[in-house]
Design a protein around this motif. Sequence first.
Motif, PDB file in Angstrom:
ATOM      1  N   ASP A 171       0.916  -1.138   0.000  1.00  0.00           N
ATOM      2  CA  ASP A 171       0.000   0.000   0.000  1.00  0.00           C
ATOM      3  C   ASP A 171       0.954   1.186   0.000  1.00  0.00           C
ATOM      4  OD1 ASP A 171      -1.393   2.314   0.910  1.00  0.00           O
ATOM      5  OD2 ASP A 171      -3.040   1.002   1.488  1.00  0.00           O
ATOM      6  N   HIS A 172       1.073   1.865  -1.124  1.00  0.00           N
ATOM      7  CA  HIS A 172       2.184   2.816  -1.229  1.00  0.00           C
ATOM      8  C   HIS A 172       2.040   3.982  -0.238  1.00  0.00           C
ATOM      9  CE1 HIS A 172      -0.456   5.126  -3.902  1.00  0.00           C
ATOM     10  NE2 HIS A 172       0.361   6.149  -3.752  1.00  0.00           N
ATOM     11  N   TYR A 173       0.840   4.163   0.333  1.00  0.00           N
ATOM     12  CA  TYR A 173       0.708   5.214   1.343  1.00  0.00           C
ATOM     13  C   TYR A 173       1.588   4.936   2.562  1.00  0.00           C
ATOM     14  CZ  TYR A 173      -2.248   8.651  -0.637  1.00  0.00           C
ATOM     15  OH  TYR A 173      -2.674   9.696  -1.406  1.00  0.00           O
ATOM     16  N   LEU A 174       1.816   3.673   2.840  1.00  0.00           N
ATOM     17  CA  LEU A 174       2.663   3.334   3.994  1.00  0.00           C
ATOM     18  C   LEU A 174       4.125   3.683   3.740  1.00  0.00           C
ATOM     19  CD1 LEU A 174       1.172  -0.074   5.137  1.00  0.00           C
ATOM     20  CD2 LEU A 174       0.912   2.156   6.199  1.00  0.00           C
ATOM     21  N   GLY A 175       4.472   3.884   2.473  1.00  0.00           N
ATOM     22  CA  GLY A 175       5.867   4.229   2.155  1.00  0.00           C
ATOM     23  C   GLY A 175       6.091   5.729   2.192  1.00  0.00           C
ATOM     24  N   LYS A 176       5.041   6.500   2.369  1.00  0.00           N
ATOM     25  CA  LYS A 176       5.214   7.959   2.381  1.00  0.00           C
ATOM     26  C   LYS A 176       5.892   8.383   3.683  1.00  0.00           C
ATOM     27  CE  LYS A 176       1.330   8.922  -0.677  1.00  0.00           C
ATOM     28  NZ  LYS A 176       1.807   9.582  -1.891  1.00  0.00           N
ATOM     29  N   GLU A 177       6.804   9.314   3.529  1.00  0.00           N
ATOM     30  CA  GLU A 177       7.634   9.733   4.657  1.00  0.00           C
ATOM     31  C   GLU A 177       6.801  10.124   5.885  1.00  0.00           C
ATOM     32  OE1 GLU A 177      10.851   9.635   4.820  1.00  0.00           O
ATOM     33  OE2 GLU A 177      11.166  10.778   6.659  1.00  0.00           O
ATOM     34  N   SER A 209      -7.445  14.390  -1.079  1.00  0.00           N
ATOM     35  CA  SER A 209      -8.171  14.928  -2.236  1.00  0.00           C
ATOM     36  C   SER A 209      -7.194  15.048  -3.394  1.00  0.00           C
ATOM     37  CB  SER A 209      -8.789  16.275  -1.891  1.00  0.00           C
ATOM     38  OG  SER A 209      -7.794  17.238  -1.705  1.00  0.00           O
ATOM     39  N   GLU A 210      -7.715  14.797  -4.569  1.00  0.00           N
ATOM     40  CA  GLU A 210      -6.877  14.835  -5.764  1.00  0.00           C
ATOM     41  C   GLU A 210      -7.488  15.783  -6.779  1.00  0.00           C
ATOM     42  OE1 GLU A 210      -5.009  10.803  -6.807  1.00  0.00           O
ATOM     43  OE2 GLU A 210      -7.018  10.301  -6.149  1.00  0.00           O
ATOM     44  N   THR A 211      -6.630  16.396  -7.585  1.00  0.00           N
ATOM     45  CA  THR A 211      -7.166  17.288  -8.614  1.00  0.00           C
ATOM     46  C   THR A 211      -7.410  16.527  -9.915  1.00  0.00           C
ATOM     47  OG1 THR A 211      -4.899  17.891  -9.107  1.00  0.00           O
ATOM     48  CG2 THR A 211      -6.149  19.418  -7.733  1.00  0.00           C
ATOM     49  N   GLU A 219     -11.989   2.282 -16.965  1.00  0.00           N
ATOM     50  CA  GLU A 219     -12.579   0.942 -16.912  1.00  0.00           C
ATOM     51  C   GLU A 219     -12.370   0.309 -15.538  1.00  0.00           C
ATOM     52  OE1 GLU A 219     -11.507  -1.487 -20.324  1.00  0.00           O
ATOM     53  OE2 GLU A 219     -12.409  -3.165 -19.184  1.00  0.00           O
ATOM     54  N   TYR A 220     -11.121   0.410 -15.045  1.00  0.00           N
ATOM     55  CA  TYR A 220     -10.846  -0.115 -13.698  1.00  0.00           C
ATOM     56  C   TYR A 220     -11.637   0.679 -12.658  1.00  0.00           C
ATOM     57  CZ  TYR A 220      -8.608   0.541  -9.182  1.00  0.00           C
ATOM     58  OH  TYR A 220      -8.404   0.725  -7.843  1.00  0.00           O
ATOM     59  N   TYR A 221     -11.559   2.008 -12.763  1.00  0.00           N
ATOM     60  CA  TYR A 221     -12.090   2.841 -11.691  1.00  0.00           C
ATOM     61  C   TYR A 221     -13.597   2.683 -11.548  1.00  0.00           C
ATOM     62  CZ  TYR A 221     -12.531   6.610  -8.386  1.00  0.00           C
ATOM     63  OH  TYR A 221     -12.785   7.313  -7.241  1.00  0.00           O
ATOM     64  N   ARG A 228     -13.490   1.508  -2.902  1.00  0.00           N
ATOM     65  CA  ARG A 228     -12.536   0.406  -3.097  1.00  0.00           C
ATOM     66  C   ARG A 228     -11.148   0.919  -3.476  1.00  0.00           C
ATOM     67  NH1 ARG A 228     -17.130  -2.429  -5.716  1.00  0.00           N
ATOM     68  NH2 ARG A 228     -17.531  -4.314  -4.496  1.00  0.00           N
ATOM     69  N   ASP A 229     -11.108   2.002  -4.236  1.00  0.00           N
ATOM     70  CA  ASP A 229      -9.831   2.483  -4.751  1.00  0.00           C
ATOM     71  C   ASP A 229      -9.000   3.177  -3.660  1.00  0.00           C
ATOM     72  OD1 ASP A 229      -7.991   3.035  -6.944  1.00  0.00           O
ATOM     73  OD2 ASP A 229      -8.583   5.135  -6.732  1.00  0.00           O
ATOM     74  N   MET A 230      -9.647   3.873  -2.756  1.00  0.00           N
ATOM     75  CA  MET A 230      -8.906   4.682  -1.779  1.00  0.00           C
ATOM     76  C   MET A 230      -9.222   4.364  -0.313  1.00  0.00           C
ATOM     77  SD  MET A 230      -7.008   6.743  -3.634  1.00  0.00           S
ATOM     78  CE  MET A 230      -6.463   8.077  -2.576  1.00  0.00           C
ATOM     79  N   VAL A 231     -10.508   4.224   0.002  1.00  0.00           N
ATOM     80  CA  VAL A 231     -10.867   4.106   1.421  1.00  0.00           C
ATOM     81  C   VAL A 231     -10.437   2.753   1.993  1.00  0.00           C
ATOM     82  CG1 VAL A 231     -12.760   4.133   3.109  1.00  0.00           C
ATOM     83  CG2 VAL A 231     -12.795   5.705   1.168  1.00  0.00           C
ATOM     84  N   GLY A 322     -11.521  12.261  -2.897  1.00  0.00           N
ATOM     85  CA  GLY A 322     -12.228  12.450  -4.154  1.00  0.00           C
ATOM     86  C   GLY A 322     -11.285  12.820  -5.274  1.00  0.00           C
ATOM     87  N   LYS A 323     -11.778  12.599  -6.479  1.00  0.00           N
ATOM     88  CA  LYS A 323     -11.067  12.992  -7.697  1.00  0.00           C
ATOM     89  C   LYS A 323     -11.625  14.332  -8.157  1.00  0.00           C
ATOM     90  CE  LYS A 323      -9.067   8.898  -8.571  1.00  0.00           C
ATOM     91  NZ  LYS A 323      -7.647   8.747  -8.277  1.00  0.00           N
ATOM     92  N   ARG A 324     -10.849  15.025  -8.942  1.00  0.00           N
ATOM     93  CA  ARG A 324     -11.243  16.319  -9.527  1.00  0.00           C
ATOM     94  C   ARG A 324     -11.719  17.294  -8.459  1.00  0.00           C
ATOM     95  NH1 ARG A 324     -10.155  19.276 -11.683  1.00  0.00           N
ATOM     96  NH2 ARG A 324     -11.431  20.108 -13.348  1.00  0.00           N
ATOM     97  N   GLU A 327      -8.025  20.848  -4.667  1.00  0.00           N
ATOM     98  CA  GLU A 327      -6.611  20.871  -4.320  1.00  0.00           C
ATOM     99  C   GLU A 327      -6.105  19.452  -4.134  1.00  0.00           C
ATOM    100  OE1 GLU A 327      -3.790  22.901  -0.917  1.00  0.00           O
ATOM    101  OE2 GLU A 327      -5.772  22.195  -0.426  1.00  0.00           O
ATOM    102  N   ARG A 328      -4.820  19.239  -4.410  1.00  0.00           N
ATOM    103  CA  ARG A 328      -4.242  17.942  -4.110  1.00  0.00           C
ATOM    104  C   ARG A 328      -3.658  18.017  -2.704  1.00  0.00           C
ATOM    105  NH1 ARG A 328       1.133  15.109  -5.105  1.00  0.00           N
ATOM    106  NH2 ARG A 328       0.538  12.927  -5.084  1.00  0.00           N
ATOM    107  N   VAL A 329      -4.283  17.330  -1.802  1.00  0.00           N
ATOM    108  CA  VAL A 329      -3.766  17.359  -0.442  1.00  0.00           C
ATOM    109  C   VAL A 329      -4.067  16.034   0.252  1.00  0.00           C
ATOM    110  CG1 VAL A 329      -5.863  18.550   0.348  1.00  0.00           C
ATOM    111  CG2 VAL A 329      -3.893  18.570   1.778  1.00  0.00           C
TER     112      VAL A 329
HETATM  113  C1  BG6 Z   1      -3.772   4.830  -6.128  1.00  0.00           C
HETATM  114  C2  BG6 Z   1      -5.180   4.960  -6.647  1.00  0.00           C
HETATM  115  O1  BG6 Z   1      -3.660   3.709  -5.319  1.00  0.00           O
HETATM  116  O2  BG6 Z   1      -3.428   5.990  -5.407  1.00  0.00           O
HETATM  117  C3  BG6 Z   1      -5.296   6.201  -7.524  1.00  0.00           C
HETATM  118  O3  BG6 Z   1      -5.525   3.806  -7.408  1.00  0.00           O
HETATM  119  C4  BG6 Z   1      -4.806   7.412  -6.787  1.00  0.00           C
HETATM  120  O4  BG6 Z   1      -6.637   6.370  -7.946  1.00  0.00           O
HETATM  121  C5  BG6 Z   1      -3.430   7.186  -6.163  1.00  0.00           C
HETATM  122  O5  BG6 Z   1      -4.737   8.478  -7.690  1.00  0.00           O
HETATM  123  C6  BG6 Z   1      -3.036   8.331  -5.261  1.00  0.00           C
HETATM  124  O6  BG6 Z   1      -1.699   8.215  -4.886  1.00  0.00           O
HETATM  125  P1  BG6 Z   1      -0.804   9.478  -4.540  1.00  0.00           P
HETATM  126  O7  BG6 Z   1       0.484   8.901  -4.063  1.00  0.00           O
HETATM  127  O8  BG6 Z   1      -0.668  10.250  -5.813  1.00  0.00           O
HETATM  128  O9  BG6 Z   1      -1.537  10.247  -3.496  1.00  0.00           O
END
Ligand code: BG6
Length: 475
Positions: A171-177, A209-211, A219-221, A228-231, A322-324, A327-329
Amino acid sequence: IPVDPFDLVIFGGTGDLARRKILPGLYRRYYDGQMPEEARIIGAARSEMDADGFRDFVRGALDEFVTKRHDKKMVDAFLAKLDYVAVDAKGTGGWDALAKTMRDGVVKAYYFSVGPALFGDIADRLHEHGITDDDARIVVEKPFGHNLETARALNATLAAHFDETQIYRIDHYLGKETVQNLMAVRFGNMLFEPLWNAQYVDHIQITVSETVGVGGRGEYYDKSGAMRDMVQNHLMQLLCLTAMEPPSRYDPDAVRDEKLKVIRALETTGHDDIVRGQYKSREESYLEDVDNPGSITESFIAMKVRIANWRWNGTPFYLRTGKRMKERVSEIVVRFKEPPHSIFEEDTGQSANELTIRLQPNEGMDLTVTIKEPGPGGMRLIDVPLDMTFAEALGEEAADVPDAYERLIMDVIRGNQTLFMRGDEVEAAWAWTDPIIEDWTRREDRPYPYEPGSTGPEEAMILMHRDRRRWRELR
Ligand code: BG6
């Protein structure tokens, strides 16, 4: 400190994740001297190409995705470490060649950067060709299942040939500093932990939040949605690390046991405590991006979550992603309670302390404290931030930390599973997520529309206002 010599095979080595994240990340680790000279990276995919063809592909990826530290000599030296074998995951082609390529006496790691449908085949082939040993590691990516049932099946597939200690679920969030820093802050200071409970914390907000929209991955999303994708994964992991009890040691199972307890203590969130949204304007809409005019999948979700245990009873966690959006935060906000009694007559501006842990951008922490407004105007109170932006506090260089992927891959080679999800954790997260999604399906629940570039649907604000609380503003 360099890691031990390794052979890392990347299945799906010519895919998008390899191109954007894995290979550039490995190059950066090489550049920083963390990769021993004997290390080798072997691309494995269906396409017929030779090692030089793969090197050309990787050179292109580095040109595109490595900005800092791009150095021609270093790139050439890194490319010399690469090899390529064409393999057919479903058949026999290429596996003998791969077996011959693998060396004895080095760490063997297999990165399954392919769809989960191939996990079982690849695991079987590795086993049949005797290319693994008890110390070999496999790395798998999300989506780890689509629900509890499929996650269990995937776990069983991998468990047929690999022990849990060999499986690294990313889960790449766990790799964030800052995510790791969250543990350092909580358990390395005396200041926070005594207050880290329902008695002193009013509520906690976790926002990712993502921009960007979902364009390109529609198709995946559309089959997944924000839940499922984030929470189920990223926000859940942040919630666990924020809410868990102190583990007795910083050790993989001690940490993961505590996270698991949090997931198991989550109450099922009722329909009224969830707001789903879908971005939509005349110019841009989710429905067009996923090319499915009837879709009721959410691209935004806000929810109130309760943890039924002693520490958190009465302190809600509010999650939103959320997408769109505006702000990206990514941040975690711990809002403390207000002092029980004010001794000041002119009690202007006094509010509760707020600790914000920023994952991105401007990684760092920020604590608001109430002080006296300087000057002769009497005892007026104002809130000021104690800001610790890592880049400012430690210098740009110290704050130039490895990207999540590169850190996690090095942890695989080191054999440290602390920042990877254990099978039971993933299953528990699905066990909590499934009934919520099933409830939407039963109700044919429709998401609320929200303007692209906004903070999400109005109803998400109302969710908070109902509790006399407010989301931290997206700037
Ligand atoms: C991914 C999701 O796991 O994480 C994407 O599938 C999302 O939808 C991404 O955009 C967000 O990762 P980061 O590191 O850019 O915040």
